[in-house]
Design an enzyme around this catalytic site. Structure first.
Site, mmCIF file in Angstrom:
data_model
loop_
_atom_site.group_PDB
_atom_site.id
_atom_site.type_symbol
_atom_site.label_atom_id
_atom_site.label_comp_id
_atom_site.label_asym_id
_atom_site.label_seq_id
_atom_site.Cartn_x
_atom_site.Cartn_y
_atom_site.Cartn_z
ATOM 1 N N GLY A 78 7.134 -26.726 -30.211
ATOM 2 C CA GLY A 78 7.663 -26.780 -31.566
ATOM 3 C C GLY A 78 6.535 -26.724 -32.574
ATOM 4 N N CYS A 105 3.881 -28.198 -24.304
ATOM 5 C CA CYS A 105 3.183 -28.233 -25.589
ATOM 6 C C CYS A 105 3.668 -29.419 -26.427
ATOM 7 C CB CYS A 105 3.352 -26.900 -26.313
ATOM 8 S SG CYS A 105 2.093 -26.604 -27.591
ATOM 9 N N TYR A 106 4.436 -29.192 -27.486
ATOM 10 C CA TYR A 106 4.955 -30.306 -28.278
ATOM 11 C C TYR A 106 5.739 -31.269 -27.397
ATOM 12 C CZ TYR A 106 7.582 -32.875 -31.848
ATOM 13 O OH TYR A 106 8.126 -33.877 -32.630
ATOM 14 N N HIS A 192 1.725 -22.772 -22.436
ATOM 15 C CA HIS A 192 3.075 -22.202 -22.351
ATOM 16 C C HIS A 192 3.216 -21.389 -21.060
ATOM 17 C CE1 HIS A 192 4.650 -23.238 -26.363
ATOM 18 N NE2 HIS A 192 3.381 -23.159 -26.741
ATOM 19 N N GLU A 194 5.788 -20.152 -19.810
ATOM 20 C CA GLU A 194 6.889 -19.193 -19.877
ATOM 21 C C GLU A 194 6.479 -17.823 -20.380
ATOM 22 O OE1 GLU A 194 7.012 -21.485 -23.837
ATOM 23 O OE2 GLU A 194 6.465 -21.841 -21.739
ATOM 24 N N ASP A 250 26.705 -3.927 -23.957
ATOM 25 C CA ASP A 250 27.453 -5.180 -24.030
ATOM 26 C C ASP A 250 28.956 -4.940 -24.016
ATOM 27 O OD1 ASP A 250 24.957 -6.304 -24.270
ATOM 28 O OD2 ASP A 250 25.074 -6.556 -26.442
ATOM 29 N N LYS A 398 20.406 -10.484 -22.338
ATOM 30 C CA LYS A 398 20.607 -9.036 -22.292
ATOM 31 C C LYS A 398 20.289 -8.466 -20.909
ATOM 32 C CE LYS A 398 21.416 -5.266 -24.855
ATOM 33 N NZ LYS A 398 22.533 -5.109 -25.811
#
Length: 542
Positions: A78, A105-106, A192, A194, A250, A398
């Site tokens: 964050g 992190c945060y 991070h 990710e 979609d 997606k």
């Protein structure tokens, strides 16, 4: 296209147990969002391990989490500092749930602060790549190689750890790059894992998901399709469903899924507003009706839409008018074809994260559609046009929609189709839209698609298209002076469309496209190439 409820808050919604239908009996990781730009990416990475994940608000209480029964909890990063006045804080009872927690992190700093440690401003901020030096290679860091590059983005640092915590890894500038309380299964990383820049990030996430949280890989395409069909049948019963079909991945995936679940109870409506690419309306109708035997109600509204934006140059006003006219046509045709009890929407999980579910029918508890999501630029449904919503794709990202589409027989030409804006070519013509300009752009765009398809490189680009500018420049063709339009080529590379870089297309390809456009498309005498990334530019010109 995706119809969406009014956005009532800038906060990520707090999901109650009942809003996670079907998830309580599945392996699940919850991500508490503290405003990180990477929160959705954490969820996507977890799902890549075939474990289901949800992003919910940091305000979610420990009791609500207990009812959700996740196998693990991740606290996102964050923009705040944990010692700031008004900094977002989680319920401190979370640490006593007995559920493994990973702070990122945060999230790590918050864990340290709330459990009695100390977080202060770092002597040296750390942004970008940093080599991870491992002190304890077991547990969370199993199979993460010494010296792995990790992505840092922090200006604060943990100066003192809470009782029972130990350091797992450090970097040159960060003494506490990864920490753990092994007994309580509480973990934190300052980097991070990710993001793609973190070399050992996915290995770390797998360690947390599989070994620490003991999850099983149950989130598969086959399992989703089976559950979605079961839920559609249970919800809809013998009622009728209306779907606005655009031809994109979609809405096409949703059409296939609904047809598989309830057959002729679903009615697909395709509104041709005159801003589609060359041959696309005909191709869409032929594909669905002749090849897939899914009936589509074709509505030709081309003249109506063109009249609505006649003389309009402002892009937002164009979008607004197109949206308003779409609603008028949609309402008229739904009444003609109806009545319908349900409206099917291709809402995806990022839409759910960005919107609060506040529009609920007080009698039935069903969500009702009152706004078409702004990024599709088709305005809002009138409040008296009430449907109950069917949103089978609302759990998916997606890339997961594409996997589902493939699994139920959607052809690759639709599954891997480049994103196309709701207002279509109307926002790829800068300024006023006329029939003449539409015809010019349609032909130029067709040449672009034809050339990249013939070379087999269509899927090398996130998007590749042409833009028509409302100016004229001097040129020479033969011995004649010309005064004609320029066409801009816009080719970009991206993973999700949130950021993008201009594509380094082969020069000979650009040369061929340029030669063909100026020779084959009337009133064009110049072709230029857009080399702007996003940011600062956008992918579309309007």
């Amino acid at each position: 296209m995706t119809l969406q409820t009014e956005q009532a808050s800038d906060q990520v919604e707090t999901l109650s147990p009942t809003s996670l239908q079907g998830q309580l009996n599945r392996q699940m990781i919850i991500i508490l969002d503290f405003g990180s730009q990477y929160s959705e990416l954490i969820a996507r990475r977890i799902r890549e391990t075939q474990v289901y994940s949800e992003v919910i608000s940091y305000r979610t209480t420990a009791e609500q989490l207990r009812q959700l029964s996740p196998k693990g909890i991740i606290l996102s990063g964050g923009p705040n500092s944990v010692y700031d006045k008004g900094a977002p804080l989680c319920d401190p009872e979370i640490w006593n749930l007995g559920i493994p927690v990973l702070g990122v992190c945060y999230g790590m700093q918050l864990m340290v602060q709330q459990l009695g440690g100390q977080v202060t401003r770092a002597a040296r901020a750390e942004y970008g790549k940093a080599s991870l030096l491992i002190d304890d290679p077991t547990d969370l860091l199993t199979n993460v190689e010494e010296g792995s590059v990790m992505w840092m983005s922090h200006g604060d640092s943990c100066q003192a750890l809470p009782e029972g915590f130990e350091i797992l890894a450090h970097t040159e500038n960060t003494p506490c790059a990864a920490v753990a309380h092994h007994e309580n299964k509480l973990y934190g990383v300052q980097f991070h894992p990710e993001v793609v820049h973190s070399e050992g990030g996915l290995a770390l996430i797998r360690n947390f998901v599989y070994h620490i949280c003991e999850c099983e890989p149950t989130w598969t395409t086959a399992a989703f399709v089976e559950e979605a069909i079961r839920e559609i049948r249970a919800k809809v019963g013998d009622k009728r469903v209306l779907l606005a079909l655009s031809g994109g991945v979609d809405s096409s995936t949703l059409a296939f899924l609904l047809h598989k679940a309830i057959g002729d109870q679903v009615t697909c409506m395709f509104i041709d507003q005159g801003f589609m690419r060359k041959g696309e309306p005909e191709r869409l109708l032929k594909l669905f009706q002749e090849r897939f035997h899914i009936p589509v109600e074709y509505v030709n509204a081309c003249e109506r839409f063109l009249t609505q934006i006649d003389g309009i140059s402002d892009p937002e006003e164009k979008r607004r008018r197109i949206g308003h006219e779409f609603i008028n046509v949609f309402e008229e045709e739904s009444r003609r074809l109806g009545p319908f009890d349900y409206l099917a929407q291709g809402t995806l999980y990022p839409d759910v994260i960005e919107s609060a579910d506040t529009n609920v029918d007080p009698q039935t508890g069903e969500r009702v559609a009152v706004k078409i999501k702004s990024h599709h630029n088709v305005g809002g449904l009138p409040k008296d046009l009430r449907f109950k919503l069917v949103e089978p794709l609302r759990k998916l990202f997606k890339d997961e929609v594409r996997k589902v589409g493939r699994s139920i027989g959607l052809p690759e030409e639709i599954v891997r189709r480049h994103p196309f804006p709701g207002p279509g070519l109307a926002i790829r013509i800068v300024g006023e839209v006329t029939k003449e300009r539409l015809d010019i752009l349609r032909e130029a765009d067709f040449i672009v698609r034809q050339e990249i398809n013939q070379r087999g490189i269509y899927h090398d680009f996130w998007q590749a298209f042409a833009v028509l500018l409302p100016v004229r420049s001097v040129g020479v063709m033969g011995d004649q002076r010309t005064y004609a339009y320029p066409v801009v080529l816009r080719f970009v590379s991206s993973e999700d469309g949130m950021t993008a870089d201009w594509s380094r297309a082969p020069y000979d390809l650009l040369e061929t496209i340029s030669n063909r456009i100026v020779n084959e498309v009337e009133d064009v005498n110049r072709v230029v190439y857009d080399i702007t990334s996003k940011p600062p530019g956008t992918i579309e010109w309007e």
